[in-house]
Every structure is written in C-alpha cells, then in structure tokens.
Design an enzyme around this catalytic site. Structure first.
Site, PDB file in Angstrom:
ATOM      1  N   SER A 162      -9.598   2.168   3.117  1.00 33.70           N
ATOM      2  CA  SER A 162      -8.800   2.967   2.147  1.00 33.70           C
ATOM      3  C   SER A 162      -7.739   1.989   1.382  1.00 33.70           C
ATOM      4  O   SER A 162      -7.254   2.450   0.267  1.00 33.70           O
ATOM      5  CB  SER A 162      -8.181   3.837   2.734  1.00 33.70           C
ATOM      6  OG  SER A 162      -7.434   3.430   3.814  1.00 33.70           O
ATOM      7  N   LYS A 190       0.883  -1.251   0.007  1.00 30.97           N
ATOM      8  CA  LYS A 190       0.264  -0.156   0.216  1.00 30.97           C
ATOM      9  C   LYS A 190       0.845   1.214   0.067  1.00 30.97           C
ATOM     10  O   LYS A 190       1.999   1.283   0.638  1.00 30.97           O
ATOM     11  CB  LYS A 190      -0.707   0.038   1.320  1.00 30.97           C
ATOM     12  CG  LYS A 190      -1.948   1.217   1.265  1.00 30.97           C
ATOM     13  CD  LYS A 190      -2.842   0.983   2.643  1.00 30.97           C
ATOM     14  CE  LYS A 190      -3.930   2.060   2.736  1.00 30.97           C
ATOM     15  NZ  LYS A 190      -4.454   2.143   3.936  1.00 30.97           N
ATOM     16  N   SER A 239      -9.960  -0.405   7.102  1.00 27.04           N
ATOM     17  CA  SER A 239      -9.355  -0.165   6.007  1.00 27.04           C
ATOM     18  C   SER A 239      -8.603  -1.372   5.271  1.00 27.04           C
ATOM     19  O   SER A 239      -8.242  -1.553   4.119  1.00 27.04           O
ATOM     20  CB  SER A 239      -8.328   0.965   5.909  1.00 27.04           C
ATOM     21  OG  SER A 239      -9.250   2.274   5.536  1.00 27.04           O
TER      22      SER A 239
HETATM   23  N1  GLN Z   1     -12.799   4.277   6.285  1.00 27.20           N
HETATM   24  C1  GLN Z   1     -12.395   4.793   7.543  1.00 27.20           C
HETATM   25  C2  GLN Z   1     -12.034   5.992   7.438  1.00 27.20           C
HETATM   26  O1  GLN Z   1     -12.110   6.661   6.579  1.00 27.20           O
HETATM   27  C3  GLN Z   1     -11.403   3.869   7.888  1.00 27.20           C
HETATM   28  C4  GLN Z   1     -10.077   4.432   7.206  1.00 27.20           C
HETATM   29  C5  GLN Z   1      -8.874   3.449   7.603  1.00 27.20           C
HETATM   30  O2  GLN Z   1      -8.867   2.443   8.193  1.00 27.20           O
HETATM   31  N2  GLN Z   1      -7.617   3.922   7.035  1.00 27.20           N
HETATM   32  O3  GLN Z   1     -11.492   6.875   8.284  1.00 27.20           O
END
Ligand code: GLN
Length: 481
Positions: A151, A77, A175
């Site tokens: 994400s 990532k 995420s």
């Molecule tokens: N969807 C969540 C957010 O937008 C989690 C994102 C993540 O785990 N990096 O904060």
C-alpha cells in the site's frame, strides 16, 4: 538540480552538514522535481512545498545543533499523523482530517521536519497496488502504465522518481517491501515494536510497523536510526536499546549463514524472472563468502490465509472508530444508526468494506473458533518455523514479491490474485521479525526485489547482508521516469 537529485539521502545529509548545500536548496530541488513529474506519477495526496521551504530555513538556522538526517527532505505516507497537515489515509473518510500532533516515528526530526508531502496509499493501507486510494492511482515511474505496488505505493514511486530522497511507509503484510521491490528501491520492515506506532492510523495493530523506503541500504540504516526507539505512548513499543545501524554496514558476509527459503523460491505463482534474480543473488552472496544452504518454512503456505483472517479481524475493530462522530466524514441522516450507516457507506471504499465484513464474520460467535482461533494457531506455527530456521541460519533469502510490477487494472477485479502479492512478505509480519527488500536486478526491463529476513532486533546484521546484496546485484539506482 540534477546533481543534487542524483545523490543518496546519506550523501545529501553529509553535504548539508558540512554546509556545502543548504537544507533550503535541497527542499527547493525536491519541490521543483515534484512540479516536474507529479502530473505523471501522482505519488502524493497532498504536497507541502511551503512547509518544506519554511522548515528547511529553520533547520539551516540551527546549524551545529541537529542530527545528520534532519537536513534531508522526507516523504511521509499519508497514514502517519502530521500536525497541521491533513492526513487522509487514502480515504474519503478522512478527507478533511487535520491531526493535532505528529506521529512519534517523526519525533527525531524535531519540530522542523522538512516534509515534501503526504504520499498516496491504498485506503487504510489495504492493498498491493495503490489502486484502492480515494485520490487516484499512483503510477510506477519505471512504466507509467503499471502499478507501483502498495500500500505504500506513493512513497515508493516518489523515491524512484526523485520527488524526495527518501520516504516512510508502513508494512502490515508487505506494504513497505513489495512497493519497494516493484519500484526498484530498498524497503525495510523493522522488528515489530522497534518503531513507535503512536500517531500511525491503525490497520492491524499486531502487525503494523513503520519502515524506511530509500535509494540504497545505507540510507535505510540512517532513516531507521532516525525513527527507531522506545516510546511510552505505544504499549507495544519495545524498550530495547537502539544500536548504531551504520557501523557494521561494510563488514561483509564472510561466514554468514544464508538460508534460501525453498517454499518461497519455488512456490507456484513465482515468476521465472523473479526466481532467476533470487538465485543469482544467492550465488552472489556465496561468492562474497557467505555459507548458503536451503531453508524450509514448512507452514508458510498457511501464512497468507491466516493473515487474511487476522488482519481483517483487527480492521473490523480498528475501523469502528470511523462512525461519523469521532473523526472525519459525517453524512447527516434521520437518526444515529442511519447516520452511522450512511457515513460508513459513503466514506469507505470497496476493499475497506470487504475487510470489515470478513473480519466481523471471522470474529462472530460460532465462527470465531473455526477462523480466528485457527488462524492464531497458524501464526504460532509460523513463529516456530522461523525459530527452527534461525537455529541453522543467520538470515533467510526469498523473493519479495512473486511478480514484477503489473498493469494498472490487471488485478482490481480479483482480490485473491491481489492478495497473492503478499505471499512472500506476510510470514515476517506474522512472526514480528525484521525483513528488507533490496533490488536484485531486472526481469527484462522491470526491477525485482529480493527479501532478507532475520531474527528479532538483528537489524544491524540484516542491513549488513542487504548491503552485500546491493554489491552483488546488477543494479544501480537511477531516477525514473
Ligand atoms: N497487501 C497487504 C494487504 O492488503 C499488505 C498491506 C500492508 O502491509 N499494509 O493487507
């Protein structure tokens, strides 16, 4: 090529170890598959085919002196720093940022990490659809008109499409798990502190964890083995011995106490298809010998609002370093304040700006007690909920995400609907416990992930239970599209 592509990472690793396949051949296969599908999927911000080949040859040359995982190309990532390879974090702010060192999570791959490329992601890991990337949306290999989740959507899509056998993602509020669920793969968020955050570009430092995204549970255990461990460079890294994550995997769930989390299975907004798969898996675990009952996390409805105070508060602090001076983009302007303002205006996308403003507001004098302090109290309540649930149950079961993969564009104008994607995953982050998403079956034609959570540092048991889900599920990994 098709034959190698169909293997799990673990199977490929064994073949590389025995010399039946070379790491270089594996890298060639991954590169070819990227060529074939990347135009449709857009899983990567940066592809690194030459690096993969060059390092694979070095790994082959070190025959005999390497760990099992080193021969299998990895997708990383783009939030993890990689020496000499640009690391954008999905942001225009870091378009030309080239780190000087590798993130510690990668250190057990040695100097010669066979990297396929840097996976696309929501900017600074904020989002649930990978639509918040400055480098275009990633498409879900199951249905190219749908999002892969986020994400870590690029990592998930790359694995589902076979642009690599496994990937690393990061999980602050879901995420790793939510995109894994939406793309039909396994995603594990380890215990907070299990994997070093050194070299991971910070989103919300009290929540961030690096985790494996893989085709099956065995691969998840192997990749966790590779990335776990204490690191003096991360003050929140746990000095806890790393167990053998593979040894108990096939021991089954006979006698294991499984609590199905009522609030997360029956909550509003959980799609019927998602609930059905979760219930079917609960039954499957019972059939496999587990003792299945109902568990409650009474404060879980407050987890989402508390997270959306705590995470933005940490963002407002962590993203202050992107000021046009220390890293990345600089927009020249009249004075230093103008330069800051114009750099941040041009460099950040809408969601990053929204979070910085939310966080700054929640921390501001006069509002701190009403928002931030209150959210921290909720966090304590959630931790207590888990403590009491784990006095009765070994693992807790719920859906991973309330929905299957949704259409590209369907939620972009409604931040609250987007935030709701995290309703089942956030409690584990707030408590710092490990949680895994495993494909449980299909809802019509799209994959559904079920989530298991367990107490701090009990990943061996969590993986064993996850393996039982895999066996109970009506689901087999197959390359898409
Ligand atoms: N969807 C969540 C957010 O937008 C989690 C994102 C993540 O785990 N990096 O904060």
């Amino acid at each position: 090529m098709a034959e190698l592509l169909a293997l799990t990472a673990h199977e490929l690793a064994v073949k590389v170890e025995s010399g039946e396949v070379s790491a270089r051949e594996a890298a060639e296969v991954a590169n070819a598959r990227v060529e074939e599908v990347e135009e449709d999927v857009n899983a990567f911000v940066t592809v690194t085919p030459e690096i993969a080949l060059e390092r694979a040859s070095k790994v082959d040359a070190r025959d005999g002196d390497r760990k099992l995982w080193e021969g299998v190309p990895l997708v990383v990532k783009d939030v993890l720093s990689t020496r000499g390879v640009r690391t954008t974090c999905g942001s225009k702010m870091l378009e030309d940022f080239v780190p000087l060192y590798d993130a510690s999570a990668l250190r057990n791959f040695g100097e010669d990490l066979i990297m396929v490329g840097k996976a696309n992601m929501d900017e600074f890991a904020m989002g649930s659809s990978t639509e918040n990337s400055a480098y275009g949306v990633t498409r879900n290999p199951w249905d190219l008109a749908r999002v892969p989740g986020g994400s870590s959507g690029g990592s998930a899509a790359a694995v589902a499409a076979g642009e690599g056998w496994w990937a690393l993602g990061t999980d602050t509020g879901g995420s790793v798990r939510q995109p894994a669920a939406l793309c039909g793969i396994v995603g594990l968020k380890p215990t907070y502190g299990r994997v070093s955050r050194y070299g991971l570009i910070a989103f919300a430092s009290s929540l961030d964890q690096v985790g494996p995204m893989t085709r099956d549970v065995r691969d998840s255990a192997l990749l966790l083995q590779a990335i776990a461990g204490h690191d003096p460079r991360d003050s929140t890294s746990a000095n806890v011995q790393v167990p053998d994550y593979l040894s108990e995997l096939e021991d089954g769930v006979s006698g294991l106490r499984v609590g199905v989390v009522t609030e997360l299975v029956n909550g509003e907004g959980i799609e019927p298809g998602v609930r059905e798969v979760t219930e079917r898996i609960a039954q499957g675990l019972e059939d496999a010998g587990a003792e299945v009952g109902e568990a409650s996390l009474p404060h879980s409805e407050y987890a989402l609002p508390a997270y959306y105070i705590i995470a933005p508060a940490e963002v407002s602090s962590n993203l202050a370093r992107f000021d046009g001076v220390r890293y990345g983009l600089r927009v020249p302007a009249g004075g230093v304040h103008e330069m800051y303002r114009e750099t941040r205006e041009a460099g950040f996308g809408d969601e990053a700006k929204r979070r910085i403003m939310l966080g700054t507001y929640a921390l501001s004098s006069g509002y701190y007690d009403a928002y931030y302090a209150q959210a921290q109290k909720v966090r304590t309540r959630i931790i207590e909920d888990f403590r009491s649930a784990f006095s009765r149950y070994d693992v807790l079961l719920s859906p991973t995400s309330p929905t299957v993969a949704f259409g590209i564009g369907a939620k972009v104008d409604d931040p609250l609907a987007m935030y709701y994607q995290d309703v089942c995953s956030i409690p584990a982050n707030l408590a710092g416990i490990p949680a895994i998403s495993v494909p449980g079956g299909l809802s019509e034609v799209l994959p559904v992930g079920v989530q298991l959570m367990s107490d701090h540092f009990t990943e061996p048991m969590l993986l064993r239970a996850a393996r039982a889900i895999e066996q109970a599920a009506d689901f087999r990994f197959a390359l898409k599209p």
